[in-house]
Design a protein around this motif. Structure first.
Motif, PDB file in Angstrom:
ATOM      1  N   CYS A  61       0.831  -1.212   0.000  1.00  0.00           N
ATOM      2  CA  CYS A  61       0.000   0.000   0.000  1.00  0.00           C
ATOM      3  C   CYS A  61       0.865   1.262   0.000  1.00  0.00           C
ATOM      4  N   LEU A  62       1.929   1.258   0.760  1.00  0.00           N
ATOM      5  CA  LEU A  62       2.801   2.432   0.842  1.00  0.00           C
ATOM      6  C   LEU A  62       3.458   2.726  -0.506  1.00  0.00           C
ATOM      7  N   GLU A  63       3.763   1.684  -1.259  1.00  0.00           N
ATOM      8  CA  GLU A  63       4.324   1.895  -2.608  1.00  0.00           C
ATOM      9  C   GLU A  63       3.309   2.602  -3.504  1.00  0.00           C
ATOM     10  N   LEU A  64       2.049   2.226  -3.375  1.00  0.00           N
ATOM     11  CA  LEU A  64       0.993   2.912  -4.133  1.00  0.00           C
ATOM     12  C   LEU A  64       0.906   4.367  -3.708  1.00  0.00           C
ATOM     13  N   LEU A  65       0.955   4.625  -2.416  1.00  0.00           N
ATOM     14  CA  LEU A  65       0.876   6.001  -1.906  1.00  0.00           C
ATOM     15  C   LEU A  65       1.998   6.875  -2.469  1.00  0.00           C
ATOM     16  N   LYS A  66       3.181   6.319  -2.635  1.00  0.00           N
ATOM     17  CA  LYS A  66       4.315   7.090  -3.174  1.00  0.00           C
ATOM     18  C   LYS A  66       4.028   7.619  -4.581  1.00  0.00           C
ATOM     19  N   LYS A  67       3.117   6.981  -5.306  1.00  0.00           N
ATOM     20  CA  LYS A  67       2.773   7.397  -6.666  1.00  0.00           C
ATOM     21  C   LYS A  67       1.663   8.451  -6.687  1.00  0.00           C
ATOM     22  N   CYS A  68       1.083   8.734  -5.522  1.00  0.00           N
ATOM     23  CA  CYS A  68      -0.076   9.626  -5.445  1.00  0.00           C
ATOM     24  C   CYS A  68       0.336  11.073  -5.174  1.00  0.00           C
ATOM     25  N   ASP A  69      -0.580  11.973  -5.497  1.00  0.00           N
ATOM     26  CA  ASP A  69      -0.346  13.408  -5.320  1.00  0.00           C
ATOM     27  C   ASP A  69      -0.894  13.932  -3.998  1.00  0.00           C
ATOM     28  N   ILE A  70      -1.875  13.243  -3.445  1.00  0.00           N
ATOM     29  CA  ILE A  70      -2.575  13.715  -2.246  1.00  0.00           C
ATOM     30  C   ILE A  70      -2.943  12.508  -1.394  1.00  0.00           C
ATOM     31  N   LEU A  71      -2.915  12.696  -0.076  1.00  0.00           N
ATOM     32  CA  LEU A  71      -3.430  11.697   0.854  1.00  0.00           C
ATOM     33  C   LEU A  71      -4.628  12.300   1.573  1.00  0.00           C
ATOM     34  N   VAL A  72      -5.751  11.603   1.536  1.00  0.00           N
ATOM     35  CA  VAL A  72      -6.936  11.980   2.312  1.00  0.00           C
ATOM     36  C   VAL A  72      -7.111  10.915   3.384  1.00  0.00           C
ATOM     37  N   ILE A  73      -7.195  11.357   4.648  1.00  0.00           N
ATOM     38  CA  ILE A  73      -7.327  10.411   5.752  1.00  0.00           C
ATOM     39  C   ILE A  73      -8.730  10.492   6.346  1.00  0.00           C
ATOM     40  N   CYS A  74      -9.280   9.331   6.623  1.00  0.00           N
ATOM     41  CA  CYS A  74     -10.658   9.213   7.112  1.00  0.00           C
ATOM     42  C   CYS A  74     -10.693   9.153   8.639  1.00  0.00           C
ATOM     43  N   PRO A  75     -11.866   9.421   9.204  1.00  0.00           N
ATOM     44  CA  PRO A  75     -11.999   9.364  10.671  1.00  0.00           C
ATOM     45  C   PRO A  75     -11.511   8.036  11.242  1.00  0.00           C
ATOM     46  N   GLY A  76     -10.870   8.139  12.387  1.00  0.00           N
ATOM     47  CA  GLY A  76     -10.324   6.964  13.050  1.00  0.00           C
ATOM     48  C   GLY A  76      -8.896   6.656  12.665  1.00  0.00           C
ATOM     49  N   TRP A  77      -8.321   7.467  11.775  1.00  0.00           N
ATOM     50  CA  TRP A  77      -6.964   7.197  11.293  1.00  0.00           C
ATOM     51  C   TRP A  77      -5.949   7.167  12.430  1.00  0.00           C
ATOM     52  N   GLU A  78      -6.217   7.958  13.489  1.00  0.00           N
ATOM     53  CA  GLU A  78      -5.266   8.075  14.601  1.00  0.00           C
ATOM     54  C   GLU A  78      -5.102   6.758  15.356  1.00  0.00           C
ATOM     55  N   GLU A  79      -6.100   5.887  15.252  1.00  0.00           N
ATOM     56  CA  GLU A  79      -6.078   4.615  15.963  1.00  0.00           C
ATOM     57  C   GLU A  79      -5.615   3.464  15.072  1.00  0.00           C
ATOM     58  N   SER A  80      -5.287   3.757  13.834  1.00  0.00           N
ATOM     59  CA  SER A  80      -4.920   2.720  12.871  1.00  0.00           C
ATOM     60  C   SER A  80      -3.419   2.744  12.614  1.00  0.00           C
ATOM     61  N   ARG A  81      -2.748   1.638  12.892  1.00  0.00           N
ATOM     62  CA  ARG A  81      -1.295   1.632  12.655  1.00  0.00           C
ATOM     63  C   ARG A  81      -0.976   1.793  11.177  1.00  0.00           C
TER      64      ARG A  81
END
Length: 142
Positions: A61-81
Motif C-alpha cells: 500500500c505504501l508503494e501505491l501512496l508514493k505514486k499519489c499526489d494527495i493523501l486523504v485520511i478518514c476518521p479513526g486514522w489516529e487509531e490505525s497503525r
C-alpha cells in the motif's frame, strides 16, 4: 492529468470498515471529476495480512501512496497503525495530507484549494530543478 488521491481508512480486515470506505469512495469518485481516487482497501484488501505478515501487506500500500499526489485520511486514522504509517510516509515525501471532512468541504463544494495547487506547482518545479541539476553534474563530471 488529474491528480491521484489516495484515500486512507482504518481497515483491520473488518467488513464494517470495508462498508464505510465503500460509501466514502462512492461519494468521492462520483462527485468529483477533477481527481482520480484510489483506496488501498479496494486495491489490496483481498490480500490483508495479519500478524508477522502485516507490514509486508502494508508496504504494498505504501508503494501505491508514493505514486499519489494527495493523501486523504478518514476518521479513526489516529487509531490505525496502517493509517499512521501512511501519514508519516506522506509527510516524509511532501505529499499533502487532508482530513476527509476538510477535503470534501473544499473539493465537493467547488471551493478553490489554491494552496494545494500552488504547492503542487512548486513541487513539480523543484523536482524539475533537481533533475536538471543532476543532468548538469553528470555532464560536468564526464
Amino acid at each position: 492529468m488529474k491528480p491521484l488521491v489516495y484515500v486512507a481508512h482504518p481497515f483491520g480486515g473488518l467488513i464494517k470498515n470495508h462498508k464505510k470506505i465503500d460509501k466514502i469512495m462512492n461519494e468521492l469518485v462520483f462527485s468529483d471529476d477533477k481527481h482520480v481516487y484510489v483506496s488501498p482497501i479496494h486495491n489490496y484488501g483481498f490480500a490483508y495480512l495479519d500478524g508477522d505478515e502485516y507490514q509486508r501487506g502494508l508496504d504494498v500500500c505504501l508503494e501505491l501512496l508514493k505514486k499519489c499526489d494527495i493523501l486523504v485520511i478518514c476518521p479513526g486514522w489516529e487509531e490505525s497503525r496502517g493509517c499512521k504509517q501512511e501519514v508519516k510516509l506522506a509527510i516524509d515525501n511532501n505529499i499533502p495530507v487532508f482530513l476527509l471532512g476538510n477535503w470534501k468541504h473544499e473539493v465537493l463544494t467547488d471551493k478553490e484549494i489554491e494552496h494545494y495547487y500552488n504547492f503542487m506547482e512548486q513541487r513539480k518545479r523543484e523536482e524539475n530543478e533537481k533533475k536538471w541539476k543532476s543532468l548538469i553534474i553528470k555532464h560536468i563530471e564526464r
